[in-house]
Structure formats: structure tokens, C-alpha cells
Design an enzyme around this catalytic site. Structure first.
Site, PDB file in Angstrom:
ATOM      1  N   ILE A  10       0.808  -1.225   0.000  1.00  0.00           N
ATOM      2  CA  ILE A  10       0.000   0.000   0.000  1.00  0.00           C
ATOM      3  C   ILE A  10       0.843   1.278   0.000  1.00  0.00           C
ATOM      4  O   ILE A  10       0.295   2.379  -0.047  1.00  0.00           O
ATOM      5  CB  ILE A  10      -1.001   0.019   1.183  1.00  0.00           C
ATOM      6  CG1 ILE A  10      -0.277  -0.179   2.528  1.00  0.00           C
ATOM      7  CG2 ILE A  10      -2.084  -1.022   0.996  1.00  0.00           C
ATOM      8  CD1 ILE A  10      -1.186  -0.014   3.745  1.00  0.00           C
ATOM      9  N   GLY A  11       2.166   1.110   0.031  1.00  0.00           N
ATOM     10  CA  GLY A  11       3.021   2.297  -0.004  1.00  0.00           C
ATOM     11  C   GLY A  11       4.481   1.933  -0.148  1.00  0.00           C
ATOM     12  O   GLY A  11       4.876   0.780   0.059  1.00  0.00           O
ATOM     13  N   GLY A  13       8.591   3.904   0.245  1.00  0.00           N
ATOM     14  CA  GLY A  13       9.420   5.084   0.505  1.00  0.00           C
ATOM     15  C   GLY A  13      10.858   4.802   0.118  1.00  0.00           C
ATOM     16  O   GLY A  13      11.157   3.753  -0.480  1.00  0.00           O
ATOM     17  N   PHE A  15      13.376   4.011   1.916  1.00  0.00           N
ATOM     18  CA  PHE A  15      14.063   2.930   2.616  1.00  0.00           C
ATOM     19  C   PHE A  15      13.205   1.689   2.856  1.00  0.00           C
ATOM     20  O   PHE A  15      13.612   0.773   3.547  1.00  0.00           O
ATOM     21  CB  PHE A  15      14.602   3.427   3.969  1.00  0.00           C
ATOM     22  CG  PHE A  15      15.647   4.488   3.820  1.00  0.00           C
ATOM     23  CD1 PHE A  15      16.829   4.235   3.156  1.00  0.00           C
ATOM     24  CD2 PHE A  15      15.420   5.757   4.327  1.00  0.00           C
ATOM     25  CE1 PHE A  15      17.785   5.221   3.016  1.00  0.00           C
ATOM     26  CE2 PHE A  15      16.381   6.748   4.184  1.00  0.00           C
ATOM     27  CZ  PHE A  15      17.571   6.478   3.526  1.00  0.00           C
ATOM     28  N   GLY A  16      12.010   1.667   2.278  1.00  0.00           N
ATOM     29  CA  GLY A  16      11.211   0.480   2.525  1.00  0.00           C
ATOM     30  C   GLY A  16       9.823   0.520   1.929  1.00  0.00           C
ATOM     31  O   GLY A  16       9.478   1.406   1.145  1.00  0.00           O
ATOM     32  N   LYS A  17       9.037  -0.474   2.317  1.00  0.00           N
ATOM     33  CA  LYS A  17       7.690  -0.642   1.768  1.00  0.00           C
ATOM     34  C   LYS A  17       6.689  -0.778   2.917  1.00  0.00           C
ATOM     35  O   LYS A  17       7.052  -1.145   4.033  1.00  0.00           O
ATOM     36  CB  LYS A  17       7.643  -1.916   0.899  1.00  0.00           C
ATOM     37  CG  LYS A  17       8.564  -1.843  -0.311  1.00  0.00           C
ATOM     38  CD  LYS A  17       8.741  -3.213  -0.946  1.00  0.00           C
ATOM     39  CE  LYS A  17       9.774  -3.143  -2.074  1.00  0.00           C
ATOM     40  NZ  LYS A  17      10.086  -4.456  -2.619  1.00  0.00           N
ATOM     41  N   LYS A  33       5.345  -2.164   8.191  1.00  0.00           N
ATOM     42  CA  LYS A  33       6.397  -1.355   7.563  1.00  0.00           C
ATOM     43  C   LYS A  33       7.627  -2.234   7.430  1.00  0.00           C
ATOM     44  O   LYS A  33       8.140  -2.741   8.437  1.00  0.00           O
ATOM     45  CB  LYS A  33       6.753  -0.171   8.467  1.00  0.00           C
ATOM     46  CG  LYS A  33       5.980   1.088   8.252  1.00  0.00           C
ATOM     47  CD  LYS A  33       6.571   2.151   9.180  1.00  0.00           C
ATOM     48  CE  LYS A  33       6.076   3.534   8.872  1.00  0.00           C
ATOM     49  NZ  LYS A  33       6.736   4.540   9.728  1.00  0.00           N
ATOM     50  N   ASP A 128       6.400  16.058  12.623  1.00  0.00           N
ATOM     51  CA  ASP A 128       5.933  15.874  11.243  1.00  0.00           C
ATOM     52  C   ASP A 128       4.411  15.705  11.213  1.00  0.00           C
ATOM     53  O   ASP A 128       3.891  14.818  10.546  1.00  0.00           O
ATOM     54  CB  ASP A 128       6.635  14.686  10.590  1.00  0.00           C
ATOM     55  CG  ASP A 128       6.572  14.756   9.047  1.00  0.00           C
ATOM     56  OD1 ASP A 128       6.316  15.855   8.507  1.00  0.00           O
ATOM     57  OD2 ASP A 128       6.765  13.720   8.402  1.00  0.00           O
TER      58      ASP A 128
END
Length: 297
Positions: A10-11, A13, A15-17, A33, A128
């Protein structure tokens, strides 16, 4: 990872998924994650380990629940609650220009604020806060703060951090000007989210980072629709005070009379019962009782 079945990605980045998965034991859906530690510089590895430690401490109805973490073959897995309503940014975009009702805005805002209070009470900055890091569940009724990837724990609430982190649209003036900052920088970002809920757009926008930073540092924003109450419009202006010391703390925000009913509605039942016994004789509960309740969570 044998305990989980991956359903879909579902996503992703740098450094990872991120995967939607379910636990084999009870079929409960969760988010995993997957972080690839081999590609990651030392600082980012430390940030991941900090996130795991911080997440394990966060137990609150308005914070995405941390289930477990494990490391296998240079990959770190963080297992978390799945929020079926997606993130708040997605929900804002679904409006297609149709403004939210004030009751809905304030319901989400109070829940986000209660989650942030839980963090600030533990001397942690989120750093953030943005609509993408707020997740909805229970048919969109419940809002939860998530993604503590760059959160920082302070040894003392008066201590100031110096690192420039966060998402550009939500950066506070003190971060833009590379000045030290404390938990009031989260209050600015919270203001950005509240404005976004009212206007369906960012309060500060620019064609370049330089232009965006100038607008943030001047603190000028277009007023939200006059359909919203004076109290709500005044709150936005208070959250966008240029000087951090002029911004209210999260506890001051939650003590505001016009938010009182929503605060009480979202407090755990046991807190309400323990903190207040007897009939309410007026529409407004004394601030001392509200504070006592807030101190209990």
C-alpha cells in the site's frame, strides 16, 4: 514474519515498503512497515530504532497502535494498527471543494489534539504533523496520529531542538529560520492541519521553497470561510502566531470552552467518572475539572 500473511503493498518510501497484512492467528488486518537496513545510513537506522521505542510507549485511542517489531536478515518490520479510512489528506481531497461541516472539523481536531497531548505530556515532539500522518478509522469517525519517524524525545520540556525536519508546507517560522524550537512547532503544524480541514488547501503555498518559506515567516494566510464560527477562526489565528511563546500549548487548546463538549466526549469513560462526580449545573464545566480530566489521561 511467519505469523502474518501479506495481502498487498500500500506504499513505498526511500528505505522500505508498507504492506497491508493480516495475522494468521485471528485474521485481524494490520499494517507492516518493511525497512531495508542495508541501504540506510547510520542516522536513519538510529531514527528507526527510536521510532520503535517511541511507538511502544504510545498507548492512546488517538494514536495509531503499535503491535510488534522484529528484525530479519537486515530488514526491520514494524507491525501497526490498520486504519481502514485512509489518511486525512485523502479524505480532504475527496471533498472536491465542498467544505466540511464545523462539527466534523472540530471532532477530528479535538481527537488529534488529545493524541498530541499524550505525546507532549511525555516530552516528545512529533515534528511531522500533517494530514498525511493522521489516519481515520471507524467509518471516518476516529482520527489517530501516526508516523513517528522523526519524533524526538526531549529531556526537559524547555529544551530546544535544532534539527531542520518536517514537511515544507507544515514547517514553522522558527524551523524555516533555523532557530531552536520546542513543542510549539507541533502547534504550528496542528494549525496547518486545522486550516486545511477548513479551507481544503494548505495555508501557505509558493512556487518555490524560498517563496513558501517567506510566506510562512510572515505568517500571512487567507482567512477561512466566514461560515465557520468566530471561535474556530480565532483559534486558527492563535495557532499561527509567529512567536512560539504566543502560541497556546496543547493543554490550553483543549481547555477552550467551545471545545469542551467534544473533549469530554472523547475522553475515556473511566477518566470522566473518576474526575467528575455529580450533576453539571451549567453548560460550561469549570476549567479546573476539565484540567483534572486532561491530567488523568
Amino acid at each position: 514474519m511467519d505469523k502474518y500473511e501479506i495481502l498487498k503493498k500500500i506504499g513505498e518510501g526511500s528505505f522500505g515498503k508498507i504492506f497491508l497484512a493480516k495475522a494468521k492467528v485471528d485474521n485481524e488486518q494490520c499494517v507492516i512497515k518493511e525497512i531495508d537496513l542495508t541501504k540506510m545510513p547510520v542516522k536513519e537506522k538510529e531514527a528507526c530504532q527510536k521510532e520503535v521505542i517511541l511507538l511502544a510507549k504510545m498507548k492512546h485511542a488517538n494514536i495509531v497502535t503499535f503491535y510488534a517489531s522484529l528484525q530479519e536478515e537486515n530488514k526491520l518490520y514494524i507491525v501497526m494498527e490498520y486504519c481502514d479510512g485512509g489518511d486525512l489528506m485523502k479524505r480532504i481531497n475527496m471533498q472536491h471543494g465542498v467544505l466540511f461541516e464545523e462539527d466534523q472539523i472540530l471532532s477530528w481536531f479535538v481527537q488529534i489534539s488529545l493524541g498530541l497531548k499524550h505525546i507532549h505530556d511525555r516530552k516528545i515532539l512529533h515534528r511531522d504533523i500533517k494530514s498525511q500522518n493522521i489516519f481515520l478509522s471507524s467509518n471516518g469517525k476516529v482520527a489517530k496520529l501516526g508516523d513517528f519517524g522523526i519524533a524526538r524525545q526531549l529531556n526537559d520540556t524547555a529544551e530546544f531542538a535544532y534539527t531542520c525536519v518536517g514537511t515544507p508546507y507544515y514547517l514553522s517560522p522558527e524551523i524555516c529560520e533555523n532557530r531552536p524550537y520546542n513543542n510549539k512547532t507541533d502547534i504550528w503544524s496542528l494549525g496547518c492541519v486545522l486550516y486545511e480541514l477548513c479551507a481544503l488547501k494548505h495555508p501557505f503555498e509558493g512556487n518555490s521553497l524560498h517563496q513558501l518559506v517567506l510566506k510562512i515567516c510572515r505568517g500571512y494566510f487567507h482567512p477561512v470561510s466566514p461560515r465557520y464560527s468566530y471561535d474556530l477562526r480565532m483559534l486558527i489565528s492563535q495557532l499561527f502566531k509567529i512567536s512560539p511563546r504566543d502560541r497556546p500549548s496543547i493543554n490550553s487548546i483543549l481547555r477552550k470552552p467551545f471545545l469542551q463538549k467534544l473533549v469530554l466526549r472523547n475522553l475515556p469513560l473511566e477518566v470522566s467518572i473518576l474526575s467528575f462526580r455529580g450533576p453539571i449545573k451549567s453548560n460550561l464545566m469549570p476549567a479546573s475539572i476539565i484540567q483534572k480530566m486532561l491530567n488523568s489521561i
